[in-house]
Design a protein around this motif. Structure first.
Motif, PDB file in Angstrom:
ATOM      1  N   LEU A 108       0.824  -1.206   0.000  1.00  0.00           N
ATOM      2  CA  LEU A 108       0.000   0.000   0.000  1.00  0.00           C
ATOM      3  C   LEU A 108       0.862   1.261   0.000  1.00  0.00           C
ATOM      4  CD1 LEU A 108      -2.785  -1.108   2.506  1.00  0.00           C
ATOM      5  CD2 LEU A 108      -2.939  -0.979   0.021  1.00  0.00           C
ATOM      6  N   ALA A 109       1.989   1.227   0.722  1.00  0.00           N
ATOM      7  CA  ALA A 109       2.886   2.381   0.729  1.00  0.00           C
ATOM      8  C   ALA A 109       3.504   2.599  -0.649  1.00  0.00           C
ATOM      9  CB  ALA A 109       3.975   2.183   1.777  1.00  0.00           C
ATOM     10  N   ALA A 110       3.825   1.521  -1.349  1.00  0.00           N
ATOM     11  CA  ALA A 110       4.379   1.662  -2.698  1.00  0.00           C
ATOM     12  C   ALA A 110       3.366   2.297  -3.642  1.00  0.00           C
ATOM     13  CB  ALA A 110       4.809   0.295  -3.220  1.00  0.00           C
ATOM     14  N   VAL A 111       2.115   1.890  -3.516  1.00  0.00           N
ATOM     15  CA  VAL A 111       1.060   2.491  -4.345  1.00  0.00           C
ATOM     16  C   VAL A 111       0.970   3.988  -4.074  1.00  0.00           C
ATOM     17  CG1 VAL A 111      -1.427   2.538  -4.760  1.00  0.00           C
ATOM     18  CG2 VAL A 111      -0.256   0.345  -4.528  1.00  0.00           C
ATOM     19  N   ALA A 550      -4.165 -15.208  -9.888  1.00  0.00           N
ATOM     20  CA  ALA A 550      -4.254 -13.805  -9.475  1.00  0.00           C
ATOM     21  C   ALA A 550      -3.548 -13.579  -8.143  1.00  0.00           C
ATOM     22  CB  ALA A 550      -5.723 -13.385  -9.377  1.00  0.00           C
ATOM     23  N   ILE A 551      -3.773 -14.473  -7.196  1.00  0.00           N
ATOM     24  CA  ILE A 551      -3.146 -14.320  -5.879  1.00  0.00           C
ATOM     25  C   ILE A 551      -1.638 -14.512  -5.977  1.00  0.00           C
ATOM     26  CG2 ILE A 551      -2.999 -15.350  -3.569  1.00  0.00           C
ATOM     27  CD1 ILE A 551      -6.002 -15.862  -3.733  1.00  0.00           C
ATOM     28  N   PRO A 555      -1.087 -10.893  -3.583  1.00  0.00           N
ATOM     29  CA  PRO A 555      -2.075 -11.306  -2.581  1.00  0.00           C
ATOM     30  C   PRO A 555      -2.782 -10.118  -1.942  1.00  0.00           C
ATOM     31  CG  PRO A 555       0.095 -11.306  -1.604  1.00  0.00           C
ATOM     32  CD  PRO A 555       0.282 -10.899  -3.045  1.00  0.00           C
ATOM     33  N   HIS A 556      -2.573  -8.929  -2.494  1.00  0.00           N
ATOM     34  CA  HIS A 556      -3.053  -7.710  -1.842  1.00  0.00           C
ATOM     35  C   HIS A 556      -4.357  -7.191  -2.425  1.00  0.00           C
ATOM     36  CE1 HIS A 556       0.799  -7.536   0.165  1.00  0.00           C
ATOM     37  NE2 HIS A 556       1.395  -7.629  -0.998  1.00  0.00           N
ATOM     38  N   TYR A 557      -4.966  -7.949  -3.345  1.00  0.00           N
ATOM     39  CA  TYR A 557      -6.170  -7.443  -4.009  1.00  0.00           C
ATOM     40  C   TYR A 557      -7.379  -7.709  -3.125  1.00  0.00           C
ATOM     41  CZ  TYR A 557      -8.637  -5.636  -7.988  1.00  0.00           C
ATOM     42  OH  TYR A 557      -9.380  -4.840  -8.810  1.00  0.00           O
ATOM     43  N   ARG A 558      -7.686  -6.748  -2.286  1.00  0.00           N
ATOM     44  CA  ARG A 558      -8.659  -6.922  -1.210  1.00  0.00           C
ATOM     45  C   ARG A 558     -10.111  -6.828  -1.661  1.00  0.00           C
ATOM     46  NH1 ARG A 558     -12.204  -7.585   1.574  1.00  0.00           N
ATOM     47  NH2 ARG A 558     -12.689  -6.828   3.662  1.00  0.00           N
ATOM     48  N   LYS A 559     -10.379  -6.112  -2.746  1.00  0.00           N
ATOM     49  CA  LYS A 559     -11.753  -5.697  -3.018  1.00  0.00           C
ATOM     50  C   LYS A 559     -12.659  -6.810  -3.539  1.00  0.00           C
ATOM     51  CE  LYS A 559     -10.664  -0.812  -3.859  1.00  0.00           C
ATOM     52  NZ  LYS A 559      -9.277  -0.877  -3.412  1.00  0.00           N
ATOM     53  N   ILE A 560     -12.142  -7.718  -4.372  1.00  0.00           N
ATOM     54  CA  ILE A 560     -13.012  -8.704  -5.020  1.00  0.00           C
ATOM     55  C   ILE A 560     -12.689 -10.127  -4.596  1.00  0.00           C
ATOM     56  CG2 ILE A 560     -13.813  -9.588  -7.252  1.00  0.00           C
ATOM     57  CD1 ILE A 560     -13.170  -6.918  -8.478  1.00  0.00           C
ATOM     58  N   THR A 561     -11.445 -10.398  -4.219  1.00  0.00           N
ATOM     59  CA  THR A 561     -11.054 -11.770  -3.872  1.00  0.00           C
ATOM     60  C   THR A 561     -11.988 -12.425  -2.858  1.00  0.00           C
ATOM     61  OG1 THR A 561      -8.759 -11.142  -4.304  1.00  0.00           O
ATOM     62  CG2 THR A 561      -9.131 -13.205  -3.147  1.00  0.00           C
ATOM     63  N   PRO A 562     -12.397 -11.739  -1.767  1.00  0.00           N
ATOM     64  CA  PRO A 562     -13.288 -12.402  -0.802  1.00  0.00           C
ATOM     65  C   PRO A 562     -14.639 -12.808  -1.385  1.00  0.00           C
ATOM     66  CG  PRO A 562     -12.264 -10.481   0.199  1.00  0.00           C
ATOM     67  CD  PRO A 562     -11.964 -10.428  -1.266  1.00  0.00           C
ATOM     68  N   VAL A 563     -15.058 -12.155  -2.477  1.00  0.00           N
ATOM     69  CA  VAL A 563     -16.332 -12.523  -3.096  1.00  0.00           C
ATOM     70  C   VAL A 563     -16.285 -13.982  -3.553  1.00  0.00           C
ATOM     71  CG1 VAL A 563     -17.868 -12.072  -5.050  1.00  0.00           C
ATOM     72  CG2 VAL A 563     -16.844 -10.158  -3.792  1.00  0.00           C
ATOM     73  N   VAL A 584      -6.139 -13.359   1.947  1.00  0.00           N
ATOM     74  CA  VAL A 584      -6.511 -11.965   2.185  1.00  0.00           C
ATOM     75  C   VAL A 584      -5.952 -11.499   3.528  1.00  0.00           C
ATOM     76  CG1 VAL A 584      -8.437 -10.370   2.536  1.00  0.00           C
ATOM     77  CG2 VAL A 584      -8.585 -12.143   0.773  1.00  0.00           C
ATOM     78  N   LEU A 585      -5.998 -12.367   4.527  1.00  0.00           N
ATOM     79  CA  LEU A 585      -5.513 -12.003   5.857  1.00  0.00           C
ATOM     80  C   LEU A 585      -4.008 -11.781   5.884  1.00  0.00           C
ATOM     81  CD1 LEU A 585      -7.700 -14.379   8.044  1.00  0.00           C
ATOM     82  CD2 LEU A 585      -7.834 -11.875   7.943  1.00  0.00           C
ATOM     83  N   GLN A 586      -3.275 -12.347   4.957  1.00  0.00           N
ATOM     84  CA  GLN A 586      -1.846 -12.065   4.883  1.00  0.00           C
ATOM     85  C   GLN A 586      -1.583 -10.594   4.604  1.00  0.00           C
ATOM     86  OE1 GLN A 586       0.039 -14.673   2.063  1.00  0.00           O
ATOM     87  NE2 GLN A 586      -0.780 -16.532   3.010  1.00  0.00           N
ATOM     88  N   SER A 587      -2.497  -9.966   3.879  1.00  0.00           N
ATOM     89  CA  SER A 587      -2.348  -8.559   3.546  1.00  0.00           C
ATOM     90  C   SER A 587      -3.154  -7.651   4.460  1.00  0.00           C
ATOM     91  CB  SER A 587      -2.786  -8.327   2.094  1.00  0.00           C
ATOM     92  OG  SER A 587      -2.677  -6.966   1.741  1.00  0.00           O
ATOM     93  N   ARG A 588      -4.322  -8.124   4.924  1.00  0.00           N
ATOM     94  CA  ARG A 588      -5.189  -7.325   5.797  1.00  0.00           C
ATOM     95  C   ARG A 588      -5.488  -8.141   7.056  1.00  0.00           C
ATOM     96  NH1 ARG A 588      -4.181  -5.310   1.386  1.00  0.00           N
ATOM     97  NH2 ARG A 588      -5.434  -3.738   0.296  1.00  0.00           N
TER      98      ARG A 588
END
Length: 749
Positions: A108-111, A550-551, A555-563, A584-588
């Motif tokens: 997230l910091a890199a973004v 994709a992962i 592994p940081h794509y939080r918005k759709i992966t949990p769907v 997802v928990l690895q990133s969040r």
């Protein structure tokens, strides 16, 4: 900027920098103007890429290509380049973001570092390329982008135009109508300035019609922050600008020769501001007539009509404006985020939590009953900046506010003076930034590509104007010594950035395409009503392959992966659902909803130790969250002793901190443990507060009455109620849950 470190001696004193050689190639400005036209107007006609991803690609490549063109054109020149103190502000945040990669959320910091670097580059290119003669190109680019984006909005409002996928309609190419409205309301000052500068009646009519469409499109969205900014501009800011700068009062004229001063004023302003009476009448009629006419055309979009917020643009705009009040549910949700963010600022005032890390860290600062992420952003740019960047964010805000106040004062003083030609352009940029700052209090427009680019270019426009005016003092523009070596280094760095941008774009496009395709397959399987039918086996294999690919990229794509994981769990595929949640928990790692989902997955797979481990992590963050309490009841009753679960269930019902799942499980454990008071209380809560599941509730109530109370009549009554409430496709399912001896009687009633 990108060309190696500069020695302090290279910064020469403030001066009015006007040499043509220092302004760079006109292609730089044309490229930036084209980006401002294309980014808001263009959209992805499917869901395989997010709309703002496309816009970010367009803006980023435009900035880098413009830089390449700028440095290429100077490869044989030793002319100095401009530097303005305001350019340090985004570079400060870029440096902080790069540093926070080492101790906060690296991805997230890199973004964030990339975002602020592109912002700084746009600002600097504008500082060095925006001459007075080229500013109309930029204004036309901004206006054209707003008009085309507004055209898409109007088509979506009037005719349910579906070329671009979107959430809340009408959203143009922005996926969300708030994002669109927050952008176009910031473009109006440039449209107004182009209109004031129009040299012919035909051009004025075209500009008036386009500006009217933008105004109507804002009304169509009903976005209240944008509506406030709209009314502020139309009723106060633009009239004051016109009074002060376009037709300045006589007392604003500088002392000296009256004829000379009048000649300067006439030369710079009156020849474009004083129209014939016929032109003024025609333009006024077009503005009023177009806004009224288009504003009265009713919507043909069913999703908009279902909202009940007005059938026409005018009705919708006025209704939504009148609905602004502190008790509004949307504002209440934002206040939840703001309160959590204030706790972040209080806990980390100097360092912040790291650039971009708000969404990963905010669960730790929410109230202990808050169970879900409220959003990925704070919906207040000031609070988010302070929470993430700490002291660096505070310095940015102080510097930005100080500069804008100084620029506004300098602009106010220009009326009627020898630099009066700068005034309208500066006023347009300041008015746009005022609208941006206003909508930034309830949204996150700085993070949207088109709006963020406009933000940077407005600051660059003001800085370039400062250079032409030769403003003295620390805020003045300085000239940075330049040579072929530095230019070659800057050129090489720009090429490297372009290659990196191409790689990032390719990776981002792959991830979004794969994960969106996987979610679409999952939703299609669920919609079939028979997700475990063997015919879906190839589709499931494809779904899992796409998700893994994709992962593996990120592994940081939080918005759709949990769907995808949620749908897998609904089919009973807990193992695959759980490893996706865990990715997802690895990133969040602090998202309570994902923690409880992972715990449920391990419980379903008969792994109580892992389930209790995730429960402990969730309880440490939000011990009173309904999903956490519900999970605790399930795990205790299933893997330990139901007597441990009973007090947890009672306390949740007493406090009102429950969800449908907790109430259901409280009813079941009350029934099975013989605690009839708990069972009946839970059932009453279930029927009262969760009416969307009342069919299932009545079925369970009937079974309970027959089994625990031996009340056959009461059971038949409950099942009859469930059968009557069930839709045509549900009735057979209801009967299947009723004991066979009673099915005919339930169906006959």
């Amino acid at each position: 900027m990108g060309g190696g470190a500069a020695h302090p001696a290279d910064f020469r004193g403030p001066a009015a920098v006007t040499a043509t050689g220092e302004a760079g190639s006109p292609g730089v400005v044309l490229l930036l103007a084209a980006a401002m036209a294309l980014a808001p107007a263009a959209g992805v006609p499917n869901e395989l890429m997010l709309q703002d991803t496309l816009k970010s690609i367009l803006v980023s490549f435009a900035a880098l290509l413009a830089a390449l063109l700028f440095f290429w054109g100077r490869r044989g020149s030793a002319d100095p380049v401009r530097w303005h103190p305001v350019a340090w502000l985004p570079l400060l945040l870029t440096a902080y973001a790069l540093g926070s990669m080492a101790w906060s959320h690296t991805y997230l910091a890199a973004v964030e570092a990339i975002r602020w670097f592109v912002f700084a580059l746009l600002l600097w290119l504008a500082l060095n390329g925006f001459t007075r003669e080229r500013l109309p190109w930029v204004a036309w680019g901004v206006h054209a982008g707003a008009v085309v984006a507004s055209l898409w909005t109007a088509l979506q409002f009037w005719g349910d135009f579906r070329l671009f996928p979107q959430g809340p309609n009408p959203a143009s190419t922005f996926v969300n109508r708030n994002f669109f409205a927050e952008f176009v309301v910031c473009t109006l000052p440039f449209s107004a300035l182009l209109l004031a500068r129009a040299r012919s009646t035909g051009a004025a009519v075209v500009l008036a019609a386009g500006t009217s469409l933008v105004v109507v499109a804002i009304l169509m969205t009903g976005t209240r922050a944008a509506l406030i900014a709209l009314w502020l501009q139309l009723l106060l800011v633009l009239p004051v600008v016109a009074w002060r700068l376009v037709v300045p009062p006589a007392r604003a004229m500088p002392r000296g020769s009256g004829a000379a001063c009048l000649g300067e004023r006439s030369k710079t302003l009156f020849d474009r501001a004083r129209w014939p009476a016929s032109r003024r009448a025609i333009v006024a009629a077009v503005l009023v007539g177009a806004v009224t006419g288009m504003g009265l055309v009713p919507s043909g979009n069913p999703s908009i009509l279902e909202e009940g917020r007005g059938t026409t643009a005018l009705e919708r705009g006025f209704t939504r404006t009148a609905s602004i009040r502190p008790a509004d549910p949307s504002l209440q949700m934002r206040q939840v985020m703001w309160r959590a963010t204030l706790r972040v600022i209080e806990a980390r005032p100097l360092t912040g939590v790291g650039a971009g890390a708000w969404e990963a860290e905010v669960p730790l600062y929410q109230a202990d009953s808050q169970q879900l992420e409220t959003d990925y952003y704070v919906h207040n740019e000031v609070l988010q900046l302070l929470a993430e960047y700490g002291l660096a964010g505070a310095l940015f805000l102080a510097g930005l506010l100080g500069y804008l106040l100084s620029a506004a004062w300098q602009t106010w003083r220009l009326a009627g003076g020898t630099g009066a030609g700068e005034g309208p352009w500066r006023a347009a940029a300041l008015s746009s930034l005022l609208a941006l700052l206003l909508v930034s209090n309830v949204g996150f427009p700085w993070r949207m590509a088109s709006t963020g680019a406009l933000f940077a270019l407005c600051l660059g426009l003001l800085a370039a104007s400062d250079a032409r005016l030769g403003l003295p003092g620390r805020s003045g523009v300085r000239r940075l010594g330049w040579n072929r070596g530095r230019n070659a280094a800057a050129l090489a760095a720009t090429i490297a950035c372009l290659l990196l941008a191409a790689f990032i774009t390719q990776q981002a496009a792959q991830v979004e395409r794969k994960i969106v395709q996987a979610s679409q397959i999952a939703l299609r399987i669920s919609a079939s009503g028979r997700p475990n039918d063997p015919r879906w086996a190839p589709a499931k294999a494809r779904l899992l392959a796409l998700t893994r690919e994709a992962i593996a990229i990120t592994p940081h794509y939080r918005k759709i992966t949990p769907v995808v994981a949620d749908e897998l769990a609904s089919w009973g595929d807990w193992r695959n659902a759980t490893w996706i949640w865990e990715s997802v928990l690895q990133s969040r790692p602090h998202v309570v909803a994902i923690l409880t989902n992972a715990a449920r997955g391990h419980a379903a797979m008969g792994e109580p130790d892992r389930a209790f481990e995730y429960l402990a992590r969730a309880k440490a963050i939000a011990p009173q969250a309904p999903s956490v309490l519900s999970l605790e009841v399930i795990l205790l009753s299933r893997f330990r002793d139901v007597r441990e679960a009973l007090p947890v269930a009672r306390a949740a019902l007493d406090s009102g901190r429950h969800d449908a799942d907790l109430v259901t499980n409280a009813f079941l454990i009350g029934w099975r443990s013989g605690d009839h008071a708990l069972a009946e209380r839970a059932m009453a809560t279930w029927l009262r507060e969760y009416p969307q599941t009342r069919v299932a509730a009545h079925v369970q109530l009937g079974l309970y009455r027959l089994d625990a109370r031996q009340d056959e009549a009461g059971a038949l009554q409950a099942w009859g109620r469930a059968y009557s409430l069930a839709g045509p496709g549900q009735k057979q399912g209801v009967l299947q849950q009723v004991p066979p001896p009673y099915r005919a009687r339930v169906a006959a009633e």
